[in-house]
Enzyme design. Structure first.
Site, PDB file in Angstrom:
ATOM      1  N   SER A   1       0.840  -1.199   0.000  1.00 61.03           N
ATOM      2  CA  SER A   1       0.000   0.000   0.000  1.00 61.03           C
ATOM      3  C   SER A   1       0.876   1.251   0.000  1.00 61.03           C
ATOM      4  CB  SER A   1      -0.856  -0.035   1.268  1.00 61.03           C
ATOM      5  OG  SER A   1      -1.416   1.220   1.575  1.00 61.03           O
TER       6      SER A   1
ATOM      7  N   TYR B   1      -3.527  -0.355   9.868  1.00 56.61           N
ATOM      8  CA  TYR B   1      -3.316  -0.678   8.446  1.00 56.61           C
ATOM      9  C   TYR B   1      -1.875  -0.329   8.031  1.00 56.61           C
ATOM     10  CZ  TYR B   1      -4.561  -0.791   3.419  1.00 56.61           C
ATOM     11  OH  TYR B   1      -4.643  -1.083   2.072  1.00 56.61           O
TER      12      TYR B   1
HETATM   13  P1  NAP Z   1     -11.739  -5.210  -1.066  1.00 52.95           P
HETATM   14  O1  NAP Z   1     -12.513  -4.629  -2.204  1.00 52.95           O
HETATM   15  O2  NAP Z   1     -12.189  -4.943   0.319  1.00 52.95           O
HETATM   16  O3  NAP Z   1     -11.473  -6.793  -1.265  1.00 52.95           O
HETATM   17  C1  NAP Z   1     -10.717  -7.542  -0.347  1.00 52.95           C
HETATM   18  C2  NAP Z   1     -11.192  -8.969  -0.363  1.00 52.95           C
HETATM   19  O4  NAP Z   1     -10.524  -9.723   0.682  1.00 52.95           O
HETATM   20  C3  NAP Z   1     -12.696  -9.109  -0.107  1.00 52.95           C
HETATM   21  O5  NAP Z   1     -13.240 -10.074  -0.969  1.00 52.95           O
HETATM   22  C4  NAP Z   1     -12.718  -9.556   1.337  1.00 52.95           C
HETATM   23  O6  NAP Z   1     -13.908 -10.214   1.746  1.00 52.95           O
HETATM   24  C5  NAP Z   1     -11.509 -10.488   1.375  1.00 52.95           C
HETATM   25  N1  NAP Z   1     -11.129 -10.814   2.737  1.00 52.95           N
HETATM   26  C6  NAP Z   1     -11.113  -9.995   3.817  1.00 52.95           C
HETATM   27  N2  NAP Z   1     -10.730 -10.694   4.916  1.00 52.95           N
HETATM   28  C7  NAP Z   1     -10.500 -11.971   4.513  1.00 52.95           C
HETATM   29  C8  NAP Z   1     -10.098 -13.152   5.174  1.00 52.95           C
HETATM   30  N3  NAP Z   1      -9.831 -13.177   6.483  1.00 52.95           N
HETATM   31  N4  NAP Z   1      -9.970 -14.289   4.458  1.00 52.95           N
HETATM   32  C9  NAP Z   1     -10.232 -14.282   3.133  1.00 52.95           C
HETATM   33  N5  NAP Z   1     -10.628 -13.208   2.437  1.00 52.95           N
HETATM   34  C10 NAP Z   1     -10.761 -12.052   3.120  1.00 52.95           C
HETATM   35  O7  NAP Z   1     -10.276  -4.662  -1.183  1.00 52.95           O
HETATM   36  P2  NAP Z   1      -9.464  -4.114  -2.434  1.00 52.95           P
HETATM   37  O8  NAP Z   1      -9.587  -2.645  -2.423  1.00 52.95           O
HETATM   38  O9  NAP Z   1      -9.728  -4.906  -3.674  1.00 52.95           O
HETATM   39  O10 NAP Z   1      -8.030  -4.453  -1.860  1.00 52.95           O
HETATM   40  C11 NAP Z   1      -7.330  -5.661  -2.093  1.00 52.95           C
HETATM   41  C12 NAP Z   1      -5.962  -5.536  -1.436  1.00 52.95           C
HETATM   42  O11 NAP Z   1      -5.310  -4.355  -1.930  1.00 52.95           O
HETATM   43  C13 NAP Z   1      -6.011  -5.358   0.084  1.00 52.95           C
HETATM   44  O12 NAP Z   1      -4.911  -6.011   0.653  1.00 52.95           O
HETATM   45  C14 NAP Z   1      -5.896  -3.850   0.259  1.00 52.95           C
HETATM   46  O13 NAP Z   1      -5.378  -3.494   1.522  1.00 52.95           O
HETATM   47  C15 NAP Z   1      -4.934  -3.524  -0.838  1.00 52.95           C
HETATM   48  N6  NAP Z   1      -4.949  -2.131  -1.293  1.00 52.95           N
HETATM   49  C16 NAP Z   1      -6.095  -1.518  -1.710  1.00 52.95           C
HETATM   50  C17 NAP Z   1      -6.030  -0.209  -2.204  1.00 52.95           C
HETATM   51  C18 NAP Z   1      -7.227   0.546  -2.682  1.00 52.95           C
HETATM   52  O14 NAP Z   1      -7.084   1.754  -2.899  1.00 52.95           O
HETATM   53  N7  NAP Z   1      -8.372  -0.080  -2.881  1.00 52.95           N
HETATM   54  C19 NAP Z   1      -4.818   0.418  -2.266  1.00 52.95           C
HETATM   55  C20 NAP Z   1      -3.672  -0.231  -1.806  1.00 52.95           C
HETATM   56  C21 NAP Z   1      -3.750  -1.519  -1.338  1.00 52.95           C
HETATM   57  P3  NAP Z   1     -15.092  -9.310   2.431  1.00 52.95           P
HETATM   58  O15 NAP Z   1     -15.777  -8.635   1.299  1.00 52.95           O
HETATM   59  O16 NAP Z   1     -15.933 -10.262   3.179  1.00 52.95           O
HETATM   60  O17 NAP Z   1     -14.396  -8.321   3.344  1.00 52.95           O
HETATM   61  C1  GCO Z   2      -7.016   5.040   3.277  1.00 51.06           C
HETATM   62  C2  GCO Z   2      -7.083   4.096   2.105  1.00 51.06           C
HETATM   63  C3  GCO Z   2      -5.714   3.547   1.757  1.00 51.06           C
HETATM   64  C4  GCO Z   2      -5.770   2.760   0.472  1.00 51.06           C
HETATM   65  C5  GCO Z   2      -4.490   2.188  -0.015  1.00 51.06           C
HETATM   66  C6  GCO Z   2      -3.477   3.218  -0.372  1.00 51.06           C
HETATM   67  O1  GCO Z   2      -7.945   5.043   4.070  1.00 51.06           O
HETATM   68  O2  GCO Z   2      -6.057   5.827   3.319  1.00 51.06           O
HETATM   69  O3  GCO Z   2      -8.023   3.095   2.269  1.00 51.06           O
HETATM   70  O4  GCO Z   2      -5.101   2.943   2.809  1.00 51.06           O
HETATM   71  O5  GCO Z   2      -6.702   1.764   0.520  1.00 51.06           O
HETATM   72  O6  GCO Z   2      -3.985   1.157   0.769  1.00 51.06           O
HETATM   73  O7  GCO Z   2      -2.417   2.628  -1.026  1.00 51.06           O
END
Ligand code: NAP
Ligand code: GCO
Length: 263
Positions: free
Chosen positions: A144, A157
């Site tokens: 992240s 986080y």
């Molecule tokens: P998301 O839309 O919330 O999807 C995450 C998935 O992981 C969901 O299907 C969730 O299920 C599942 N999950 C949560 N806890 C779990 C567990 N204990 N066992 C198995 N599955 C589980 O998140 P996303 O935005 O696609 O993010 C995916 C990854 O990228 C995460 O690691 C997040 O921190 C990272 N990330 C996201 C962003 C962003 O801007 N979106 C940026 C940087 C990094 P539920 O729906 O039941 O929770």
């Molecule tokens: C927040 C966001 C972030 C992003 C992502 C950034 O609340 O600042 O959710 O943490 O999801 O991980 O890279």
């Protein structure tokens, strides 16, 4: 044959029924890989299976909570028996809790660390022995901006994602000699359900202040789409990155390079 070809490879992407994991899996399928994913509930796995089918992808879905070591070990054994040895693991499942640190309970803090840091340890540990036997493996941890930066309300986080960056480097250090490459992807701000609360249109019809803040902080002047991560994820899963190890590839539209739009 292209260096980016994934034909014959088996990829496990955790938490990939939708969002970033789903987009990465779609990219891998296009590059020729067999897709295996898990999610925490049967209804999510069913939703994922339907979404993959609509994309013309025959995916294998498993119900598994990635924080439960026994369940993960069982799933890894089942995948090996039913699909084959996992060549590519993407530790994607993650959660966030946006709570000011002094109001956050230790239990809430632990929950985030459990899913975002302990689980990648548990799942990686479950697949590394077979990767060693097979003679190669790719592990990609979804980090992240918070692997590098802090901000209000995301202490757990940031602690987890900073830790995941170091777990990535340590897996690379410890298992590089077995031809295992472990790298991270650090997505910028990506439009998914996880960030939907930060983009909600306000009662007066205005954009969310955080949404405006992100646009001003991103040289690309937009949120990322899950599909922006496909290419970088394919690179780190393919032979094109065979001498790239312990690296975090930030896919952030330039956020980490930028001080923010001048007033
Ligand atoms: P998301 O839309 O919330 O999807 C995450 C998935 O992981 C969901 O299907 C969730 O299920 C599942 N999950 C949560 N806890 C779990 C567990 N204990 N066992 C198995 N599955 C589980 O998140 P996303 O935005 O696609 O993010 C995916 C990854 O990228 C995460 O690691 C997040 O921190 C990272 N990330 C996201 C962003 C962003 O801007 N979106 C940026 C940087 C990094 P539920 O729906 O039941 O929770
Ligand atoms: C927040 C966001 C972030 C992003 C992502 C950034 O609340 O600042 O959710 O943490 O999801 O991980 O890279």
């Amino acid at each position: 044959m292209s260096q980016f070809d994934l034909t014959g490879k088996i990829a496990l992407i955790t938490g990939a029924s939708y969002g970033i994991g789903f987009a990465i899996a779609k990219g891998y399928a296009k590059a020729g890989a067999t897709i295996v994913f898990n999610d925490i509930k049967q209804e999510l796995v069913d939703k994922g299976l339907k979404a993959y089918e609509e994309e013309g992808i025959k995916a294998h879905g498993y119900v598994c909570d990635v924080t439960d070591e026994n369940a993960v070990n069982e799933m890894a054994a089942k995948i090996e028996k039913e699909v084959g040895v996992i060549d590519i693991l993407v530790n994607n499942a993650g959660i966030i809790k946006r709570i000011p640190m002094t109001e956050m309970t230790a239990q809430e803090f632990r929950q985030v660390i459990d899913v975002d840091l302990n689980a990648p340890f548990i799942v990686s540990k479950a697949v590394i022995p077979s990767m060693i036997k097979k003679g190669h493996g790719k592990i990609i941890n979804i980090c992240s901006m918070m692997s590098e930066l802090g901000r209000e309300t995301v202490s757990a986080y940031a602690a987890a994602k900073g830790g995941l960056k170091m777990l990535t480097r340590n897996i690379a250090s410890e298992y590089g000699e077995y031809n295992i490459q472990c790298n991270g992807i650090g997505p910028g701000y990506i439009a998914t359900p996880q960030t939907a609360p930060l983009r909600e249109i306000q009662p007066d019809g205005e954009r969310h202040p955080f949404d405006k803040f992100i646009i001003a902080k991103t040289p690309a002047a937009r949120w990322g789409n899950p599909e922006d991560l496909e290419g970088p994820a394919i690179f780190l899963a393919s032979d094109a990155s065979n001498f790239v190890n312990g690296h975090i590839l930030y896919v952030d539209g330039g956020i980490l390079a930028y001080i923010g739009k001048q007033p």
